[in-house]
Design an enzyme around this catalytic site. Structure first.
Site, PDB file in Angstrom:
ATOM      1  N   GLU A  21      21.768  25.430  11.234  1.00 29.83           N
ATOM      2  CA  GLU A  21      20.476  25.196  11.877  1.00 29.83           C
ATOM      3  C   GLU A  21      20.763  25.825  13.116  1.00 29.83           C
ATOM      4  O   GLU A  21      19.918  25.404  14.092  1.00 29.83           O
ATOM      5  CB  GLU A  21      20.231  23.858  11.833  1.00 29.83           C
ATOM      6  CG  GLU A  21      20.948  22.890  12.769  1.00 29.83           C
ATOM      7  CD  GLU A  21      22.190  22.083  12.113  1.00 29.83           C
ATOM      8  OE1 GLU A  21      22.532  22.826  11.121  1.00 29.83           O
ATOM      9  OE2 GLU A  21      22.392  21.167  12.721  1.00 29.83           O
TER      10      GLU A  21
ATOM     11  N   HIS B 199      15.876  22.043   4.656  1.00 31.43           N
ATOM     12  CA  HIS B 199      16.898  21.164   5.425  1.00 31.43           C
ATOM     13  C   HIS B 199      17.038  21.972   6.886  1.00 31.43           C
ATOM     14  O   HIS B 199      16.929  21.331   7.763  1.00 31.43           O
ATOM     15  CB  HIS B 199      18.160  21.135   4.649  1.00 31.43           C
ATOM     16  CG  HIS B 199      19.176  20.205   5.117  1.00 31.43           C
ATOM     17  ND1 HIS B 199      19.424  18.941   5.180  1.00 31.43           N
ATOM     18  CD2 HIS B 199      20.302  20.537   6.281  1.00 31.43           C
ATOM     19  CE1 HIS B 199      20.361  18.496   5.729  1.00 31.43           C
ATOM     20  NE2 HIS B 199      20.959  19.465   6.555  1.00 31.43           N
ATOM     21  N   GLU B 200      17.489  23.183   6.840  1.00 28.69           N
ATOM     22  CA  GLU B 200      18.024  23.904   7.850  1.00 28.69           C
ATOM     23  C   GLU B 200      16.724  24.022   9.079  1.00 28.69           C
ATOM     24  O   GLU B 200      16.864  23.781  10.262  1.00 28.69           O
ATOM     25  CB  GLU B 200      18.579  25.217   7.841  1.00 28.69           C
ATOM     26  CG  GLU B 200      19.722  25.229   6.911  1.00 28.69           C
ATOM     27  CD  GLU B 200      20.809  24.079   7.362  1.00 28.69           C
ATOM     28  OE1 GLU B 200      20.746  23.646   8.467  1.00 28.69           O
ATOM     29  OE2 GLU B 200      21.648  23.595   6.298  1.00 28.69           O
TER      30      GLU B 200
ATOM     31  N   HIS C 109      16.036  20.619  10.852  1.00 28.65           N
ATOM     32  CA  HIS C 109      16.757  20.461  11.876  1.00 28.65           C
ATOM     33  C   HIS C 109      16.167  20.830  13.196  1.00 28.65           C
ATOM     34  O   HIS C 109      16.575  20.485  14.377  1.00 28.65           O
ATOM     35  CB  HIS C 109      18.107  21.145  11.748  1.00 28.65           C
ATOM     36  CG  HIS C 109      19.079  20.492  11.189  1.00 28.65           C
ATOM     37  ND1 HIS C 109      19.712  19.111  11.489  1.00 28.65           N
ATOM     38  CD2 HIS C 109      20.097  20.542  10.077  1.00 28.65           C
ATOM     39  CE1 HIS C 109      20.612  18.744  10.679  1.00 28.65           C
ATOM     40  NE2 HIS C 109      20.912  19.739   9.839  1.00 28.65           N
TER      41      HIS C 109
ATOM     42  N   GLU D  88      21.616  14.405  10.623  1.00 26.53           N
ATOM     43  CA  GLU D  88      21.706  14.730   9.125  1.00 26.53           C
ATOM     44  C   GLU D  88      20.918  13.813   7.944  1.00 26.53           C
ATOM     45  O   GLU D  88      20.299  14.299   7.377  1.00 26.53           O
ATOM     46  CB  GLU D  88      23.176  14.864   8.812  1.00 26.53           C
ATOM     47  CG  GLU D  88      23.912  16.070   9.446  1.00 26.53           C
ATOM     48  CD  GLU D  88      23.505  17.303   9.098  1.00 26.53           C
ATOM     49  OE1 GLU D  88      22.621  17.559   8.283  1.00 26.53           O
ATOM     50  OE2 GLU D  88      23.635  18.143   9.958  1.00 26.53           O
TER      51      GLU D  88
ATOM     52  N   ASP E  34      35.409  16.665  12.018  1.00 30.81           N
ATOM     53  CA  ASP E  34      35.328  17.030  10.592  1.00 30.81           C
ATOM     54  C   ASP E  34      35.511  15.762   9.539  1.00 30.81           C
ATOM     55  O   ASP E  34      35.011  15.930   8.479  1.00 30.81           O
ATOM     56  CB  ASP E  34      36.386  17.995  10.237  1.00 30.81           C
ATOM     57  CG  ASP E  34      35.816  19.262   9.262  1.00 30.81           C
ATOM     58  OD1 ASP E  34      34.462  19.507   9.655  1.00 30.81           O
ATOM     59  OD2 ASP E  34      36.483  19.465   8.799  1.00 30.81           O
TER      60      ASP E  34
ATOM     61  N   TYR F 136      24.465  11.686   5.648  1.00 29.72           N
ATOM     62  CA  TYR F 136      23.331  12.379   4.969  1.00 29.72           C
ATOM     63  C   TYR F 136      22.459  11.658   3.917  1.00 29.72           C
ATOM     64  O   TYR F 136      21.327  11.264   4.323  1.00 29.72           O
ATOM     65  CB  TYR F 136      23.895  13.606   4.075  1.00 29.72           C
ATOM     66  CG  TYR F 136      24.240  14.895   4.775  1.00 29.72           C
ATOM     67  CD1 TYR F 136      23.353  15.892   5.021  1.00 29.72           C
ATOM     68  CD2 TYR F 136      25.608  15.009   5.271  1.00 29.72           C
ATOM     69  CE1 TYR F 136      23.945  16.946   5.663  1.00 29.72           C
ATOM     70  CE2 TYR F 136      26.361  16.096   6.084  1.00 29.72           C
ATOM     71  CZ  TYR F 136      25.545  16.957   6.382  1.00 29.72           C
ATOM     72  OH  TYR F 136      25.754  18.119   6.972  1.00 29.72           O
TER      73      TYR F 136
HETATM   74  N1  BES Z   1      24.495  20.859  10.358  1.00 29.22           N
HETATM   75  C1  BES Z   1      25.102  21.049   8.931  1.00 29.22           C
HETATM   76  C2  BES Z   1      26.271  21.737   8.696  1.00 29.22           C
HETATM   77  C3  BES Z   1      27.455  21.346   9.541  1.00 29.22           C
HETATM   78  C4  BES Z   1      27.495  19.936   9.887  1.00 29.22           C
HETATM   79  C5  BES Z   1      28.274  22.026   9.854  1.00 29.22           C
HETATM   80  C6  BES Z   1      28.679  19.631  10.545  1.00 29.22           C
HETATM   81  C7  BES Z   1      29.677  21.626  10.561  1.00 29.22           C
HETATM   82  C8  BES Z   1      29.584  20.563  10.835  1.00 29.22           C
HETATM   83  C9  BES Z   1      23.829  21.595   8.033  1.00 29.22           C
HETATM   84  O1  BES Z   1      22.620  21.439   8.367  1.00 29.22           O
HETATM   85  C10 BES Z   1      23.991  21.220   6.784  1.00 29.22           C
HETATM   86  O2  BES Z   1      23.859  19.922   6.627  1.00 29.22           O
HETATM   87  N2  BES Z   1      24.313  22.050   5.756  1.00 29.22           N
HETATM   88  C11 BES Z   1      24.526  21.509   4.458  1.00 29.22           C
HETATM   89  C12 BES Z   1      23.265  21.931   3.555  1.00 29.22           C
HETATM   90  C13 BES Z   1      22.393  20.792   3.398  1.00 29.22           C
HETATM   91  C14 BES Z   1      21.230  21.148   2.629  1.00 29.22           C
HETATM   92  C15 BES Z   1      22.759  19.566   3.011  1.00 29.22           C
HETATM   93  C16 BES Z   1      25.519  22.389   3.639  1.00 29.22           C
HETATM   94  O3  BES Z   1      26.160  23.198   4.473  1.00 29.22           O
HETATM   95  O4  BES Z   1      25.984  21.847   2.706  1.00 29.22           O
HETATM   96 ZN    ZN Z   2      22.133  19.291   8.047  1.00 31.73          ZN
END
Ligand code: BES
Ligand code: ZN
Length: 623
Positions: free
Chosen positions: A290, A314-315, A318, A337, A394, A402
């Protein structure tokens, strides 16, 4: 040892650091002090206001070099400014134009090295000249061969959660915000884009200038460089992609303009000006990111039928939950999330109907169950409020924030009623815009602004069980299964011997296919897999979600006909959500483990450094 060091460096960030009107309901959230265990910086004592970035991107040497100049306010008379760095070489530092000494601490796992710069009360500007290292965790450098068009090299960053420090010396905590301006020099002919005001055409000189006038945290710093074209969707939305992909991407995202309007109707004005999407080459390690004004996304959402655009919802969501109201620490990640998953499904309900969003909710619920089973029903990692101190953030990147997060919000919606909840959320975003939020502050705010001391309601919600308790609470909401019931009955018919070609699947979207496949028996023989494949051609599915699941099932069943297509998939796709479960499944079977090692060794270079770190351990057994 690590814990001790962390404790010594753990810092306090004042909520009040962002200027904004103070409303009576905000009082609790503006005075509390939060500790962020994942930054070594001292932005609690020195106010960091603005960044002037002046960098050159060397695509051959695979290095970013230049300067980061921080405008600071040192009212509290701190004697040093401490910035986060990770594998950066610091060439020189000056304060208010005068060269000064500095020191770089020894590297701490995950966190990198603290950069100490002496300052005085009157210090206003701190300039750090630096270069990035070979192990910069935020950077993925692609050879022309690793791009879609295969003509030019490509670079992109992924700064969330604590990787911005590997390309910019910065106070790298989600609770610290600053504005920025950037001057970026790239090879002539290439485009540069950032999480900022962006160009729509290639600069003839290779020089680009960016501004982000709204304060953002470091994890939203982003840069992409490559052969990139632009196509407009409407007057405030558009798509960037490699020229060979741009038409397809523009078509896939036809509805994005309407999506922004829909989101605004739900929770208020979109505060970032433009909303554009950049579709990256296939190695991008995540689905979407995002970055303000410019979502970065994987090309695996380009399914050809717009069936995966909920990722963009989703993005986009954010832009409120995360970018406007930001989790104070990575322990509060569900505030980013969980809210965003909830918001995403509300957008999709508005645009595609309840039957559609109910499928998203149900698949999400299934992911939650799988995650809780994997982590263990009593694991503290299944609490909404995480405890990541001394660990890699991580580790908190599971389906818990989520899915447990979004289901908690759904429960609140069901309990207080949708209208009430919507009004509350809109007010929450408005009154806390450009501020940080802890779990505790949110719960207090909800108590004052929504529950208003209604003890019965609080009992129904059982908030503590959700936030400070493990597993899936008994009052977890479930949605109607209308569309999936039809899918389930077709699956039963197949399992009872009906030929696959006779099943009625005519109007199914990706989500129905996922439900169809997910609930197939775990011990399905290869011969049955073949029948499905012959009828529906799963192994050559252009839909990444379906293909990935099919390959996992194929490995489980030893259905070897899928393997060439699977190898092809693994040769280019870098999305960790797909790679890790698929390699994981291969590692569970003896022949599979060998195949995993062979394929991984061959294509390791195509994956992002963080994916490599994880897979080196998982597949190659590296410690
Ligand atoms: N902000 C996240 C991606 C992220 C979180 C990167 C933590 C690094 C550390 C992004 O908004 C996200 O949640 N992406 C998901 C997609 C979503 C539809 C659930 C993904 O990348 O799978
Ligand atoms: Zn996200």
């Amino acid at each position: 040892m690590l814990r001790k060091l962390l404790a010594a460096f753990t810092i306090a960030i004042l909520f009040a650091s962002c200027k904004g009107k103070s409303k009576s309901t905000d009082q609790n959230t503006e005075t509390k002090v939060v500790k962020d265990a994942h930054t070594l910086s001292n932005a609690d004592s020195v106010e960091v206001q603005h960044l002037d970035l002046n960098i050159a991107v060397d695509m051959d040497k695979r290095q970013i070099g230049g300067s980061a100049t921080w405008t600071i306010n040192n009212e509290k008379a701190a004697r040093q400014l401490i910035l986060d760095t990770y594998d950066l070489t610091i060439d020189s530092v000056s304060v208010d134009g005068k060269s000064t000494t500095f020191s770089l601490d020894k590297k701490i796992d995950h966190l990198g090295s603290a950069l100490h710069i002496p300052i005085v009360t009157a210090s206003k500007s701190v300039k750090v000249c630096y270069r990035t290292g070979k192990d910069a965790r935020a950077l993925q450098w692609l050879s022309p061969q690793q791009t879609h068009d295969k003509k030019h090299p490509f670079l992109y960053t992924q700064s969330e959660s604590i990787y911005a420090r590997s390309w910019i010396p910065c106070p790298d905590g989600p609770g610290i915000r600053f504005t920025y301006a950037a001057q970026v020099a790239v090879p002539k002919g290439l485009m540069a884009l950032m999480s900022a005001m962006n160009p729509q055409e290639v600069s003839l000189t290779g020089s680009y200038y960016f501004t982000m006038a709204t304060p953002i945290p470091a994890y939203l710093m982003a840069l992409a460089v490559g052969d990139i074209a632009f196509k407009s969707i409407d007057d405030r939305t558009g798509v960037y992609a490699e020229p060979g992909m741009i038409e397809k991407c523009r078509n896939e995202f036809e509805d994005v303009g309407r999506m922004v309007n829909t989101a605004e109707q739900l929770y208020g004005h979109y505060q970032w000006g433009r909303y554009d999407v950049l579709v990256l080459p296939p190695g991008f390690p995540i689905g979407g990111m995002e970055n303000p004004r410019l979502t970065f996304c994987t090309p695996t959402v380009i399914a050809g039928d717009r069936s995966l655009v909920s990722l963009i919802a989703h993005e986009l969501a954010h832009s409120w939950s995360g970018n406007l109201v930001t989790n104070a620490t990575w322990d509060d990640f569900w505030l980013n999330e969980g809210f965003t998953d909830y918001f995403e499904r509300r957008i999709m309900e508005q645009m595609q109907g309840k039957g559609y969003s109910d499928m998203l909710w149900e698949l999400g619920y299934q992911d939650l169950v799988t995650e809780v089973n994997g982590l263990g029903a009593t694991s503290k990692d299944t609490w909404l409020k995480l405890d990541l101190k001394g660990r890699d953030p991580d580790d908190g990147l599971t389906d818990i924030p989520y899915e447990k997060g979004s289901h908690f919000l759904k429960l609140i919606e069901n309990t207080v009623g949708r209208d009430q909840f919507d009004r509350f959320l809109a007010k929450y975003f408005e009154s806390h815009a450009f501020k940080t939020m802890t779990t505790e502050a949110f719960l207090t705010y909800m108590d004052t602004a929504l529950l208003k001391g209604d003890e019965e309601m609080k009992k129904t919600l059982n908030i503590n069980a959700w936030v400070y308790g493990p597993g899936i609470p008994a009052n977890c909401p479930r949605v109607d299964q209308e569309r999936f019931k039809r899918v389930d009955s077709e699956r039963v018919k197949f399992l009872n011997g009906m030929p696959a070609a006779k099943l009625s699947v005519i109007d199914w979207t990706t989500h129905e296919w996922l439900q169809f496949l997910r609930k197939m028996p775990a011990n399905m023989p290869a011969a049955e897999m073949k029948k499905l494949d012959d009828a529906f051609m799963f192994r050559t599915s252009g839909n990444s979600e379906i293909a990935d699941l099919w390959f996992i099932m194929s490995v489980r069943a030893g259905y070897t006909a899928s393997y060439p297509a699977m190898e092809q998939f693994l040769s280019s796709v870098g999305r960790r959500k797909f790679l890790e479960p698929l390699y994981g499944q291969m590692m569970k079977t003896s022949g599979g483990a060998e195949m995993a090692r062979r394929i991984y060794t061959k294509y390791r270079n195509n994956y992002h450094p963080l994916a490599q770190e994880k897979l080196d351990v998982m597949v190659m057994g590296k410690k």
